[in-house]
Design an enzyme around this catalytic site. Structure first.
Site, PDB file in Angstrom:
ATOM      1  N   SER A   1       5.077 -16.451 -11.686  1.00 13.89           N
ATOM      2  CA  SER A   1       4.375 -15.415 -12.416  1.00 13.89           C
ATOM      3  C   SER A   1       4.911 -14.014 -12.159  1.00 13.89           C
ATOM      4  O   SER A   1       4.708 -13.115 -12.974  1.00 13.89           O
ATOM      5  CB  SER A   1       2.896 -15.448 -12.059  1.00 13.89           C
ATOM      6  OG  SER A   1       2.687 -15.079 -10.703  1.00 13.89           O
TER       7      SER A   1
ATOM      8  N   SER B   1       5.463 -18.269  -7.312  1.00 10.98           N
ATOM      9  CA  SER B   1       5.553 -17.110  -8.192  1.00 10.98           C
ATOM     10  C   SER B   1       6.490 -16.001  -7.735  1.00 10.98           C
ATOM     11  O   SER B   1       6.794 -15.103  -8.517  1.00 10.98           O
ATOM     12  CB  SER B   1       4.163 -16.529  -8.430  1.00 10.98           C
ATOM     13  OG  SER B   1       3.455 -17.350  -9.322  1.00 10.98           O
TER      14      SER B   1
ATOM     15  N   LYS C   1       3.851  -5.629  -8.314  1.00 13.57           N
ATOM     16  CA  LYS C   1       3.357  -6.546  -9.333  1.00 13.57           C
ATOM     17  C   LYS C   1       2.021  -5.986  -9.837  1.00 13.57           C
ATOM     18  O   LYS C   1       1.295  -5.331  -9.077  1.00 13.57           O
ATOM     19  CB  LYS C   1       3.157  -7.931  -8.708  1.00 13.57           C
ATOM     20  CG  LYS C   1       2.907  -9.067  -9.704  1.00 13.57           C
ATOM     21  CD  LYS C   1       2.865 -10.416  -8.974  1.00 13.57           C
ATOM     22  CE  LYS C   1       2.565 -11.583  -9.895  1.00 13.57           C
ATOM     23  NZ  LYS C   1       2.542 -12.868  -9.171  1.00 13.57           N
TER      24      LYS C   1
END
Lengths: 477, 475
Positions: free
Chosen positions: A154, A178, A78
């Protein structure tokens, strides 16, 4: 090897193929990079220019007989995980667009030690604040099952890339859902580990007391393998407290005799009927396969969302205050120091991030601290106690991950409607427990639906047993 | 009208740990800018603090040495404010539960005993340093950022400048004695903010206070307080009101100036630091630390009185500074008679120390050399004047005093015949003084001793000189 076939392999299968000489890390890495290059998903925002060299090196190591549990496996991070390579650690924010970290996150060091090839960084909501990827400062990631829909957030890019065959696995971070929510919306497997299991060092902090890094994979077994590698205490993160453990052994283990807890208050939270029905079907599946089902109670679970938005915003406001334009990142010169702060932060942060900073500073400010922050921590203690009581009666709780399947871009126009999407995931972060999200069905539009299993502290073994059993015998893949 | 002075202090003391408060960077004064700093010191994204246990241990030690209660469980809070020397834009500090609370510091002023209550001692991290360049640019040096810093907060218990100075001297000596800080003000290791207010004698309420910052030496603190007392007295006497504000002391001008109110009205948005877990200390651990405390100046004083029969004054002089008491004890260990050591330390050694620059006491004299010197003197091998001369030679040179005496020909003149010859000559040259002496003026004896010493460059054995003069002049 045929490219489509190659990209569809699980990590375990890929490593077998390496060992049998059917393919190489170079071939697999090139296939991923090519897929990313031609992709419409916008799942990957930074490409590691060194990836192919690293893959070649991994192949050489394998020829030399060197070991590594991820030797040559192309993996994505990420964009909020620090690397000191050629890639920025941007958090998909204009503030850190070109920021290069001087050090590697602990999870990155662990992946590298096992020979993983980090091919790039995945798209995300800015600073992990969002549930749809729409707050990313870059082009929004899309759902591989329907390009007009959001991939979730997210860690939307991380989940979309795994589902879209652009890598073999990725790491996400989960503060309020997330990892689990985009995994559910993209139809892959995501784990939010027990708080304190995975080092946060080098994870750009959103809410320190809630953030955990976890793996996003296509199979439960891959997930257990990756988790085994990244977990364990780190002397540089004093909130970690866990010795290394093995998890792959739980894959396919018997589940008879395990107890599943159903909390009415949890299951009654608002969700689409298709989602609810799919979760009920999953409960039935477990019942039929020898799992005991008991009723438990979580009377205050409806307060979790409010608690979450107070605590996470307070910590976020403080964590993001280091982005002042003085030492790194966005800087817009003002007429004096204060003006430079204002201008840099105004230009660097997007609307959602600003909203959270304002909310966080408000609940911490003198006169409001007791009414908001302090009260939220009290309710947090109540919720912890309720979960503790529940786990006296069961090994695992079950709940939907998201009230609905992936929605269309722009569909949720108000902050509150976006926040409501977190209603099933945030309680888990607030009580520090581990939870796994895995696909359990599809809706009428063929969009994936995920289910969430939640275990007591440090009991990911139970999650892997139950999830892998479902995966094998129900076969939704 | 005269007012009662009310003063409270916030004293910051930097610890001398090997590494910083929350990372493994060296805690070192000096060094090229930004050489002792890492991703934690500069607040790089994703960097996390890790508590330095030694700093916690030191703070507990400090608390025990100042009669504080130690919190069994405590934690750290974030204090938020934006400033370029504070990389994270929050300082990791302690608001809600400090490590130490409710302490007491005792000291003496003009023979009178005072006790000041401590509200708390908490542990935090120091900020970096701003360096202003020649072209108007401002640079940041993070070497100091993250150095363990203790804040010692008193209750508003001081009623005079003298009490403040005695308190500061006392805590400085305590913190040095327990070895947690060198407390060197010129290096910023001890810093002090002073709150001053006035009230009519007998009034139960406090007056409006002002806070003074930028006090960089003991002298500055003393001057600033005196200035502030007279400033406030003038305002009150002319019917004015004191404004609660923060003042900046300008040591060159010798005046306090108001700081901008912006720097004065901050909302720090404190909350517990989620990156750090609470620390719990057991009674056994506290007991263990207590047992490891060295003898503190106050205990040392009564020990000296009992052990050596020293007067209160002498015992105070020898015990209040760790450097002095350490040296005194080494002297005794090296074989110098305690009273002799005390006399020299309060005499010539004190003179030498007073001549040194700076507020720090630095004794480089090697006790063994000093003992040898005292031995020579006591044996009559050298006179007191020569002994003083040699003391200054060996003060920072580690030379053998015997060799110096030899080389410089300082050996005392104790040869009877030789001294007799010199005395006879002086007597013959000073018939008036002889008459004075014979008519009963005892001062004349001193005159002859002085002349003899002068003639022998102070080397003559004073006892022998006396004896011969009396013998030659007759009783």
């Amino acid at each position: 090897m045929d490219k489509t076939k190659l990209l569809k392999l699980s990590i375990t299968e890929l490593i077998k193929a390496f060992e049998l000489g059917q393919t190489s890390s170079e071939e697999a890495t090139k296939a991923c990079l090519e897929k990313i290059k031609n992709s419409q998903l916008n799942a990957v925002v930074h490409i590691n220019e060194d990836a192919i060299n690293l893959a070649k090196e991994a192949d050489k190591k394998r020829r030399e007989g060197k070991k590594g549990r991820l030797l040559g496996v192309p993996i994505l991070l990420k964009a909020n995980m620090c690397t000191k390579d050629n890639m920025p650690t941007s958090c998909c924010s204009n503030f850190l667009k070109d920021f290069k970290s001087p050090y590697n996150a602990t999870v990155v060091e662990k992946l590298l030690k096992e020979g993983a090839v980090i091919i790039g960084k995945a798209n995300m909501d800015e600073f992990a604040m969002g549930a749809s990827n729409e707050t990313s400062a870059f082009a929004k990631a899309k759902n591989p099952h329907d390009l007009t829909r959001i991939p979730g957030g997210s860690s939307g890019g991380s989940a979309a890339a795994v589902a879209g065959l652009e890598c073999y696995a990725s790491l996400g971070s989960d503060t309020g859902g997330s990892i689990r929510q985009p995994s559910a919306l993209c139809g892959v497997v995501g784990l939010k580990p027990t708080y304190g299991s995975v080092s946060r060092r080098g994870l750009v902090a959103f809410a320190s007391s809630l953030d955990q890094i976890g793996p996003i994979t296509r199979t439960v077994e891959d997930n257990a393998l990756l988790y085994e590698i990244i977990m364990g205490e780190d002397e540089k993160d004093s909130t970690t407290n866990r010795k290394p453990e093995k998890f792959v052994q739980n894959i396919g283990a018997p589940i008879k005799g395990l107890t599943l807890g159903l909390a009415k208050e949890y299951l009654d939270l608002p969700a689409d009927s298709e989602v609810k029905q799919t979760v009920l079907n999953t409960i039935d599946f477990y019942k039929k396969n020898g799992v005991k089902v008991v009723e438990v109670s979580l009377p205050n679970i409806d307060k979790a969302l409010a608690v979450y938005y107070i605590l996470s915003s307070a910590e976020a406001a403080s964590n993001l205050s280091r982005f002042d334009g003085i030492r790194y990142g966005k800087r817009v010169e003002g007429k004096d120091l204060i003006d430079t702060y204002y201008k840099s932060r105004t230009a660097g942060f997007g609307a959602e991030v600003k909203r959270r900073i304002m909310l966080g500073n408000y609940v911490l400010s003198s006169g409001f601290y007791d009414a908001y922050y302090k009260k939220a921590t009290k309710v947090q203690q109540v919720l912890k106690q309720e979960f503790e009581n529940a786990f006296l009666k069961c090994d695992c709780l079950i709940a939907p991950v998201c009230p609905q399947v992936a929605w269309h871009f722009g569909e949720k126009s108000t902050p509150i409607s976006n926040y409501m999407a977190d209603i099933f995931t945030v309680p888990v972060n607030i009580v520090g427990r581990p939870a796994i999200s895995f696909p359990c069905g599809v809706n009428k539009d063929n969009m994936p639906i995920g289910v969430q299993l939640i275990a007591d502290m440090n009991r990911e073994d139970v999650l892997y047993k139950l999830a892998s059993y479902f995966e094998k015998h129900k076969g939704v893949k | 009208m005269d007012y009662e002075v009310v003063i409270g202090l916030e004293t910051h003391i930097e610890q001398n740990t090997k590494t910083k408060m929350f990372c493994s960077c060296k805690n070192e004064f000096g060094g090229a800018p930004n050489t002792n700093c890492c991703e934690v010191c500069t607040a790089m994204p994703g960097a996390l603090p890790v508590i330095n246990r030694q700093a916690v241990y030191n703070t507990i030690k400090a608390g025990l040495a100042t009669n504080c209660e130690i919190s069994k469980t405590f934690y750290f809070d974030r204090k938020g404010y934006f400033y370029p020397d504070l990389a994270k834009a929050y300082q990791i500090s302690q608001l809600y539960v400090p490590i130490c609370k409710n302490g007491k510091v005792e000291f003496e002023v003009n023979g009178k005993q005072y006790a000041i209550r401590l509200n708390r001692i908490h542990l935090e991290e120091d900020a970096g340093k701003l360096v202003h360049g020649l072209f108007g640019e401002t640079l940041v040096d993070f070497n100091r950022g993250g150095v363990p810093l203790m804040e010692i907060v008193t209750e508003p218990d001081f009623r005079s400048v003298e009490q403040v100075m005695a308190y500061l001297d006392t805590i400085k000596n305590i913190f040095k004695a327990i070895g947690v800080s060198e407390c060197r003000m010129e290096r910023g290791q001890l810093r002090c903010d002073v709150n001053v207010s006035l009230r009519p004698f007998g009034s139960p309420n406090f007056g409006t206070r002002t806070e003074m910052k930028n006090l960089n030496s003991f002298k500055a603190i003393e001057r600033a307080i005196k200035f502030e007392i007279s400033r406030q007295t003038k305002i009150l006497n002319s019917g004015g009101k004191i404004v609660q504000e923060t003042l900046r002391w300008d040591d060159v001008v010798g005046q306090n100036y108001p700081m901008r109110s912006k720097e004065d009205s901050q909302d720090y948005r404190y909350f517990p630091d989620p990156d750090l877990l609470p620390i719990t200390i057991t009674d056994e651990e506290i007991k263990k630390i207590k047992n490891e405390l060295p003898v503190l100046p106050a205990q040392l004083k009564s020990e000296y009185k009992k052990k050596y029969g020293f007067s209160d004054y002498d015992a105070t002089q020898l015990s209040k500074n760790i450097e002095i008491s350490k040296f005194f004890e080494e002297c005794v260990k090296a074989g110098i008679e305690p009273r002799e050591a005390s006399n020299w330390i309060q005499g010539e050694i004190s003179n030498i120390l007073n001549e040194q620059v700076g507020e720090e006491i630095v004794i480089k004299l090697v006790p063994i050399n000093f003992a040898k010197l005292i031995g020579l003197y006591k044996a009559g091998e050298i006179s007191q004047a020569s002994a003083r001369q040699v003391l200054r030679k060996i003060w920072d040179s580690n030379e053998d005093p015997g060799e110096i005496v030899e080389k410089q020909g300082l050996k005392a003149l104790s040869d009877d015949t030789e001294i007799r010859k010199i005395v006879e000559e002086i007597i013959s040259k000073n018939p008036n003084a002889v008459n004075d002496y014979k008519s009963g003026n005892k001062k004349a004896l001193a005159f002859f001793v002085g002349q003899t010493m002068k003639a022998t460059q102070g080397k003559a054995n004073a006892g022998i000189v006396n004896k011969i003069i009396i013998e030659l002049l007759g009783e």
